[in-house]
Design a protein around this motif. Sequence first.
Motif, PDB file in Angstrom:
ATOM      1  N   ALA A  97       0.828  -1.217   0.000  1.00  0.00           N
ATOM      2  CA  ALA A  97       0.000   0.000   0.000  1.00  0.00           C
ATOM      3  C   ALA A  97       0.858   1.260   0.000  1.00  0.00           C
ATOM      4  O   ALA A  97       0.633   2.184  -0.788  1.00  0.00           O
ATOM      5  CB  ALA A  97      -0.939  -0.005   1.206  1.00  0.00           C
ATOM      6  N   LEU A  98       1.872   1.310   0.875  1.00  0.00           N
ATOM      7  CA  LEU A  98       2.725   2.497   0.958  1.00  0.00           C
ATOM      8  C   LEU A  98       3.586   2.652  -0.293  1.00  0.00           C
ATOM      9  O   LEU A  98       3.821   3.775  -0.762  1.00  0.00           O
ATOM     10  CB  LEU A  98       3.611   2.422   2.206  1.00  0.00           C
ATOM     11  CG  LEU A  98       2.872   2.540   3.546  1.00  0.00           C
ATOM     12  CD1 LEU A  98       3.846   2.363   4.700  1.00  0.00           C
ATOM     13  CD2 LEU A  98       2.173   3.895   3.656  1.00  0.00           C
ATOM     14  N   SER A  99       4.042   1.543  -0.853  1.00  0.00           N
ATOM     15  CA  SER A  99       4.837   1.610  -2.081  1.00  0.00           C
ATOM     16  C   SER A  99       4.012   2.170  -3.229  1.00  0.00           C
ATOM     17  O   SER A  99       4.478   3.007  -4.003  1.00  0.00           O
ATOM     18  CB  SER A  99       5.363   0.220  -2.444  1.00  0.00           C
ATOM     19  OG  SER A  99       6.215  -0.278  -1.436  1.00  0.00           O
ATOM     20  N   ARG A 100       2.772   1.719  -3.342  1.00  0.00           N
ATOM     21  CA  ARG A 100       1.890   2.209  -4.409  1.00  0.00           C
ATOM     22  C   ARG A 100       1.521   3.682  -4.187  1.00  0.00           C
ATOM     23  O   ARG A 100       1.423   4.456  -5.130  1.00  0.00           O
ATOM     24  CB  ARG A 100       0.622   1.346  -4.485  1.00  0.00           C
ATOM     25  CG  ARG A 100       0.888  -0.038  -5.064  1.00  0.00           C
ATOM     26  CD  ARG A 100      -0.287  -0.977  -4.846  1.00  0.00           C
ATOM     27  NE  ARG A 100      -1.498  -0.526  -5.516  1.00  0.00           N
ATOM     28  CZ  ARG A 100      -2.689  -1.130  -5.396  1.00  0.00           C
ATOM     29  NH1 ARG A 100      -2.788  -2.213  -4.629  1.00  0.00           N
ATOM     30  NH2 ARG A 100      -3.733  -0.668  -6.032  1.00  0.00           N
ATOM     31  N   ARG A 101       1.361   4.038  -2.909  1.00  0.00           N
ATOM     32  CA  ARG A 101       1.023   5.427  -2.629  1.00  0.00           C
ATOM     33  C   ARG A 101       2.180   6.365  -2.987  1.00  0.00           C
ATOM     34  O   ARG A 101       1.995   7.392  -3.652  1.00  0.00           O
ATOM     35  CB  ARG A 101       0.670   5.578  -1.134  1.00  0.00           C
ATOM     36  CG  ARG A 101       0.176   6.983  -0.765  1.00  0.00           C
ATOM     37  CD  ARG A 101       1.286   7.854  -0.204  1.00  0.00           C
ATOM     38  NE  ARG A 101       0.841   9.218   0.024  1.00  0.00           N
ATOM     39  CZ  ARG A 101       0.957  10.195  -0.836  1.00  0.00           C
ATOM     40  NH1 ARG A 101       1.449   9.983  -2.057  1.00  0.00           N
ATOM     41  NH2 ARG A 101       0.574  11.424  -0.549  1.00  0.00           N
ATOM     42  N   PHE A 102       3.413   6.048  -2.552  1.00  0.00           N
ATOM     43  CA  PHE A 102       4.539   6.948  -2.781  1.00  0.00           C
ATOM     44  C   PHE A 102       5.102   6.842  -4.196  1.00  0.00           C
ATOM     45  O   PHE A 102       5.881   7.708  -4.611  1.00  0.00           O
ATOM     46  CB  PHE A 102       5.633   6.707  -1.736  1.00  0.00           C
ATOM     47  CG  PHE A 102       5.326   7.343  -0.412  1.00  0.00           C
ATOM     48  CD1 PHE A 102       5.532   8.694  -0.209  1.00  0.00           C
ATOM     49  CD2 PHE A 102       4.787   6.598   0.619  1.00  0.00           C
ATOM     50  CE1 PHE A 102       5.225   9.296   1.000  1.00  0.00           C
ATOM     51  CE2 PHE A 102       4.474   7.178   1.836  1.00  0.00           C
ATOM     52  CZ  PHE A 102       4.694   8.530   2.041  1.00  0.00           C
ATOM     53  N   ALA A 103       4.712   5.823  -4.945  1.00  0.00           N
ATOM     54  CA  ALA A 103       5.129   5.742  -6.355  1.00  0.00           C
ATOM     55  C   ALA A 103       4.502   6.870  -7.177  1.00  0.00           C
ATOM     56  O   ALA A 103       4.993   7.206  -8.252  1.00  0.00           O
ATOM     57  CB  ALA A 103       4.741   4.386  -6.942  1.00  0.00           C
ATOM     58  N   ARG A 104       3.413   7.465  -6.664  1.00  0.00           N
ATOM     59  CA  ARG A 104       2.698   8.506  -7.398  1.00  0.00           C
ATOM     60  C   ARG A 104       2.864   9.876  -6.744  1.00  0.00           C
ATOM     61  O   ARG A 104       2.066  10.784  -6.957  1.00  0.00           O
ATOM     62  CB  ARG A 104       1.212   8.136  -7.480  1.00  0.00           C
ATOM     63  CG  ARG A 104       0.974   6.790  -8.132  1.00  0.00           C
ATOM     64  CD  ARG A 104      -0.469   6.355  -8.086  1.00  0.00           C
ATOM     65  NE  ARG A 104      -1.329   7.192  -8.904  1.00  0.00           N
ATOM     66  CZ  ARG A 104      -2.628   6.984  -9.082  1.00  0.00           C
ATOM     67  NH1 ARG A 104      -3.204   5.951  -8.486  1.00  0.00           N
ATOM     68  NH2 ARG A 104      -3.339   7.795  -9.826  1.00  0.00           N
ATOM     69  N   GLN A 148       2.592  13.147  -8.696  1.00  0.00           N
ATOM     70  CA  GLN A 148       1.348  13.465  -9.412  1.00  0.00           C
ATOM     71  C   GLN A 148       0.492  14.435  -8.608  1.00  0.00           C
ATOM     72  O   GLN A 148       0.563  14.488  -7.382  1.00  0.00           O
ATOM     73  CB  GLN A 148       0.552  12.178  -9.687  1.00  0.00           C
ATOM     74  CG  GLN A 148       1.269  11.185 -10.572  1.00  0.00           C
ATOM     75  CD  GLN A 148       0.452   9.926 -10.802  1.00  0.00           C
ATOM     76  OE1 GLN A 148      -0.769   9.922 -10.662  1.00  0.00           O
ATOM     77  NE2 GLN A 148       1.116   8.832 -11.146  1.00  0.00           N
ATOM     78  N   ASP A 149      -0.325  15.200  -9.323  1.00  0.00           N
ATOM     79  CA  ASP A 149      -1.205  16.168  -8.684  1.00  0.00           C
ATOM     80  C   ASP A 149      -2.203  15.441  -7.774  1.00  0.00           C
ATOM     81  O   ASP A 149      -2.847  14.479  -8.184  1.00  0.00           O
ATOM     82  CB  ASP A 149      -1.961  16.956  -9.759  1.00  0.00           C
ATOM     83  CG  ASP A 149      -2.779  18.089  -9.169  1.00  0.00           C
ATOM     84  OD1 ASP A 149      -2.313  18.686  -8.186  1.00  0.00           O
ATOM     85  OD2 ASP A 149      -3.875  18.374  -9.682  1.00  0.00           O
TER      86      ASP A 149
END
Length: 605
Positions: free
Chosen positions: A443-450, A453-454
């Motif tokens: 979850a955290l990896s997917r969140r900080f991968a973006r 982005q706006d």
Amino acid sequence: MNITKNRLRHLPTSTGIYLLKDKIGETLYIGKAKNLRSRIFSYLNQEENAQRPHIAHLMREVQDVEYVVTNNERAALLLENSLIKQKKPKYNIRLKDDKNYLSLRLDIREAVPRLALTRRVLRDGALYYGPFTSADAIKKTKRLIHKVFPLRDCTDEKFRRHSLRPCLNYYMKQCLGPCTKKSDDKKYRAVVEQVRMFLKGEKKQVTNLIKENMERASEETRFEDAAHYRDQLRLLEKNISSRMFVTPNTQDMDVVGLYRQGHVAEFAILFLRGGSLVDREAYSFTKVAGTHEEILEDFLSQFYGSNRFIPNKIIIPFVTGDKLALSQILTEKQGRKVSIEVPKRGERLKLANLANINAAENFQRKSTEHLNKIDLLKRIKSFLHLPRLPVSIECCDISNIQGSITVASIIRFENGEPVKDKYKRFRIKTVKGPDDYSSMHEALSRRFARVDQDGWEAPDLMLIDGGKGQLNIAHQVLDEIGYLDKVGIASIAKGKEEGEVDKVYMHCSRTPAVLSRNSHLLLLLMRIRDEAHRFAITYHKKLRSKETLRSELDGVPGIGIKRKRALIKRFGSISKIREASVNEIASVPGVNERLAENLKNHLSY
């Protein structure tokens, strides 16, 4: 600033709108003007801007200007409002909360009129009463009306179902039972007329009418009816006398108040319906530029530009340049005269002053609350040894039941308040079984991968729901993406024993910090954690409900993927399908009556 007087001498003197832009071409401010050249030149007047610090602050960022000529002020107003919604400029008034509030609707042209709640105010000839910013307030008003006036409260579908036997409201004397013809049309229409008069503010006339009915029933020895009218009268008089504010004018009107301090503007709106103050609402804006007149014009055009109720009169605190143009636009939109007035004396001036006082008090209250929150954030920064003030805080929570349908939620608070349009949720894809650590990592990896982005900007503090193990996972993810020095991390775990205070973990300490049970710092962190948990559980329940619904529908012949989706979209749960009639199920696209009967039979086992 690349704008000079020599460069702007070619500007037209006609009406139009102008766009002030920064060095990369982003629109900072959109305004309208009767004379484009004169208005834009005013921004270059340094002596005048010294008296208007908000303009000087704006002009430090302005590098370019564009303009559009219009035929008249009305066209300029419409174009300005449209471009503000489209470009979302930094220094304009911009209503983010453009939802339509609840109103009461009564259409006396219906065969058997009823009072209904609605968010859409249409030009359909019906009577609308509202809007109410509080759903609870409008529901209380609706309950009062039904207690006083025995008007039907059921949907058309329920009305048809009770053609043989009336519902409980009839036996409670809160409905005349038109569904079973318990009363004649003339008697029911009399009640509808009383409700119409009540909503239009003709309360004295309604009271006198009920008194006449009571006296007539008493003279005719219909003592039960007379007692009913007496109770009706007492209830009505009690609630009229308890109104918060009543004016002798029975017209529907909105009263707009404004308080301005630097870049911050606070609006207060009083909603008067039938002479009674039924509700009020407040709107706050920061980073606003332009004069008082300009921000009031922007607010009015956006507030009444959406599909909301527009009263006969709108009272404003001072004259604006486009008052007449806006009045014409609203008149055309409503199909009746809508006037915008600045009162000079009498009751309306008192109302205008009251709205301004409300705006000022709202500003002071929010300013005090903001200072208290900043002080609390400073204490969190010191307590958690954070590199900067945690203005933005996100919290991650994992939810699953025995490893089934694992989901993660990431909610965001800014300045101590939730920002719900920045909430994120994930369905865990790579983890099998109940593994909170691996799920947290995904979850955290997917969140900080973006993060670039706006709408996905990194928070100042990432709070984790859990103990030391979950905190170590967050530390690992931030280390992998190179954000350890940019985002503070901490975790909060519930006490293991009943009544034990929640514990806060920091990566720099092996043991948890234990705060006082009544610590405001702890209460804020718990509030954020609980909100993340609520959001995760809500998402998990939604997915689980859909999975259950799909599995229940799998064994029904003729129900394929498309029909499953249609049924899920329409009903949302198996229990609601069981409660639905065959006709209701057959109304779903792709489902005929025979298939609906098969489905009902299948679910009855």
